[in-house]
Design a protein around this motif. Structure first.
Motif, PDB file in Angstrom:
ATOM      1  N   ILE A  48     -23.471 -32.813 -83.549  1.00  0.00           N
ATOM      2  CA  ILE A  48     -23.888 -31.410 -83.553  1.00  0.00           C
ATOM      3  C   ILE A  48     -25.354 -31.350 -83.968  1.00  0.00           C
ATOM      4  O   ILE A  48     -25.697 -31.716 -85.091  1.00  0.00           O
ATOM      5  CB  ILE A  48     -23.024 -30.580 -84.509  1.00  0.00           C
ATOM      6  CG1 ILE A  48     -21.560 -30.668 -84.087  1.00  0.00           C
ATOM      7  CG2 ILE A  48     -23.496 -29.131 -84.536  1.00  0.00           C
ATOM      8  CD1 ILE A  48     -20.598 -30.056 -85.063  1.00  0.00           C
ATOM      9  N   PRO A  49     -26.217 -30.893 -83.071  1.00  0.00           N
ATOM     10  CA  PRO A  49     -27.650 -30.906 -83.394  1.00  0.00           C
ATOM     11  C   PRO A  49     -28.036 -29.831 -84.409  1.00  0.00           C
ATOM     12  O   PRO A  49     -27.415 -28.772 -84.484  1.00  0.00           O
ATOM     13  CB  PRO A  49     -28.320 -30.636 -82.047  1.00  0.00           C
ATOM     14  CG  PRO A  49     -27.306 -29.883 -81.281  1.00  0.00           C
ATOM     15  CD  PRO A  49     -25.966 -30.394 -81.734  1.00  0.00           C
ATOM     16  N   LEU A  63     -28.724 -22.371 -74.792  1.00  0.00           N
ATOM     17  CA  LEU A  63     -27.582 -21.450 -74.670  1.00  0.00           C
ATOM     18  C   LEU A  63     -27.362 -21.036 -73.218  1.00  0.00           C
ATOM     19  O   LEU A  63     -26.213 -20.978 -72.751  1.00  0.00           O
ATOM     20  CB  LEU A  63     -27.807 -20.216 -75.558  1.00  0.00           C
ATOM     21  CG  LEU A  63     -27.746 -20.483 -77.060  1.00  0.00           C
ATOM     22  CD1 LEU A  63     -28.229 -19.262 -77.839  1.00  0.00           C
ATOM     23  CD2 LEU A  63     -26.335 -20.861 -77.480  1.00  0.00           C
ATOM     24  N   LEU A  64     -28.450 -20.751 -72.511  1.00  0.00           N
ATOM     25  CA  LEU A  64     -28.315 -20.375 -71.093  1.00  0.00           C
ATOM     26  C   LEU A  64     -27.816 -21.556 -70.264  1.00  0.00           C
ATOM     27  O   LEU A  64     -27.014 -21.368 -69.334  1.00  0.00           O
ATOM     28  CB  LEU A  64     -29.648 -19.860 -70.556  1.00  0.00           C
ATOM     29  CG  LEU A  64     -30.098 -18.517 -71.120  1.00  0.00           C
ATOM     30  CD1 LEU A  64     -31.510 -18.184 -70.667  1.00  0.00           C
ATOM     31  CD2 LEU A  64     -29.143 -17.403 -70.744  1.00  0.00           C
ATOM     32  N   MET A  76     -19.436 -25.357 -76.465  1.00  0.00           N
ATOM     33  CA  MET A  76     -20.575 -24.446 -76.283  1.00  0.00           C
ATOM     34  C   MET A  76     -20.543 -23.650 -74.973  1.00  0.00           C
ATOM     35  O   MET A  76     -20.902 -22.467 -74.984  1.00  0.00           O
ATOM     36  CB  MET A  76     -21.897 -25.197 -76.434  1.00  0.00           C
ATOM     37  CG  MET A  76     -22.250 -25.524 -77.884  1.00  0.00           C
ATOM     38  SD  MET A  76     -22.268 -24.092 -78.983  1.00  0.00           S
ATOM     39  CE  MET A  76     -23.531 -23.095 -78.238  1.00  0.00           C
ATOM     40  N   PRO A  77     -20.145 -24.228 -73.833  1.00  0.00           N
ATOM     41  CA  PRO A  77     -20.097 -23.393 -72.625  1.00  0.00           C
ATOM     42  C   PRO A  77     -19.154 -22.198 -72.774  1.00  0.00           C
ATOM     43  O   PRO A  77     -19.464 -21.092 -72.338  1.00  0.00           O
ATOM     44  CB  PRO A  77     -19.609 -24.358 -71.545  1.00  0.00           C
ATOM     45  CG  PRO A  77     -20.062 -25.692 -72.020  1.00  0.00           C
ATOM     46  CD  PRO A  77     -19.899 -25.639 -73.515  1.00  0.00           C
ATOM     47  N   LEU A  79     -18.307 -20.689 -75.568  1.00  0.00           N
ATOM     48  CA  LEU A  79     -18.900 -19.732 -76.509  1.00  0.00           C
ATOM     49  C   LEU A  79     -20.038 -18.962 -75.858  1.00  0.00           C
ATOM     50  O   LEU A  79     -20.133 -17.739 -75.991  1.00  0.00           O
ATOM     51  CB  LEU A  79     -19.401 -20.455 -77.762  1.00  0.00           C
ATOM     52  CG  LEU A  79     -18.339 -21.102 -78.632  1.00  0.00           C
ATOM     53  CD1 LEU A  79     -18.981 -21.931 -79.731  1.00  0.00           C
ATOM     54  CD2 LEU A  79     -17.427 -20.047 -79.221  1.00  0.00           C
ATOM     55  N   ALA A  80     -20.909 -19.657 -75.155  1.00  0.00           N
ATOM     56  CA  ALA A  80     -22.077 -19.010 -74.551  1.00  0.00           C
ATOM     57  C   ALA A  80     -21.675 -18.000 -73.481  1.00  0.00           C
ATOM     58  O   ALA A  80     -22.335 -16.976 -73.313  1.00  0.00           O
ATOM     59  CB  ALA A  80     -23.012 -20.061 -73.963  1.00  0.00           C
ATOM     60  N   LYS A  81     -20.609 -18.275 -72.775  1.00  0.00           N
ATOM     61  CA  LYS A  81     -20.162 -17.354 -71.723  1.00  0.00           C
ATOM     62  C   LYS A  81     -19.641 -16.034 -72.292  1.00  0.00           C
ATOM     63  O   LYS A  81     -19.523 -15.045 -71.574  1.00  0.00           O
ATOM     64  CB  LYS A  81     -19.080 -18.020 -70.878  1.00  0.00           C
ATOM     65  CG  LYS A  81     -19.615 -19.077 -69.936  1.00  0.00           C
ATOM     66  CD  LYS A  81     -18.498 -19.729 -69.144  1.00  0.00           C
ATOM     67  CE  LYS A  81     -19.046 -20.624 -68.080  1.00  0.00           C
ATOM     68  NZ  LYS A  81     -19.300 -21.945 -68.381  1.00  0.00           N
ATOM     69  N   ALA A  82     -19.351 -16.012 -73.571  1.00  0.00           N
ATOM     70  CA  ALA A  82     -18.840 -14.789 -74.202  1.00  0.00           C
ATOM     71  C   ALA A  82     -19.942 -13.772 -74.475  1.00  0.00           C
ATOM     72  O   ALA A  82     -19.642 -12.627 -74.819  1.00  0.00           O
ATOM     73  CB  ALA A  82     -18.124 -15.137 -75.497  1.00  0.00           C
TER      74      ALA A  82
END
Length: 98
Positions: A48-49, A63-64, A76-77, A79-82
Motif C-alpha cells: 500500500i503506497p 484514482l482516475l 481501488m478500482p 472504491l474509485a468507481k463509487a
C-alpha cells in the motif's frame, strides 16, 4: 439579447459547478483513504503506497486510472468507481494538503 442569455447561462453553469464542488465532503472521503494509507502502518514491505509525498495531480490521476480500469488492483478500482470525477479531484486535493 442572445449574447446576454449566453453569458447568463455560462455564469449560472459556473456557479452551479462551484456549488457542486463545495458540497463534496473531501474530508469524509479522505477518512476512508486513511484506513489503508495511514502513515503509521506503512513499512518498507507494504504494497500500500504512501500518499504523503504525492501531489494532488498524482493522486487524482491514480484514482482516475483505477476508476477507468487503466491501473489494475484488487480494491481501488471498486472504491474509485463509487465516486464522481469531481469527488476524486476534491479528495486528491485534500489528501495532498493534509
Amino acid at each position: 439579447m442572445k449574447r446576454i442569455c449566453y453569458v447568463s447561462a455560462a455564469l449560472l453553469a459556473s456557479a452551479l459547478n462551484t456549488m457542486a464542488y463545495a458540497e463534496i465532503d473531501a474530508r469524509a472521503i479522505a477518512f476512508n483513504c486513511r484506513n489503508c494509507h495511514a502513515e503509521s502502518s506503512l513499512d518498507a514491505k507494504s504494497s500500500i503506497p504512501s500518499l504523503k509525498s504525492l501531489s494532488a495531480q498524482q493522486i487524482q490521476q491514480a484514482l482516475l486510472d483505477f476508476k477507468y480500469d487503466k491501473k489494475p488492483a484488487t480494491l481501488m478500482p471498486r472504491l474509485a468507481k463509487a465516486y464522481s470525477d469531481a469527488e476524486l479531484a476534491a479528495v486528491a486535493k485534500f489528501l495532498s494538503r493534509n
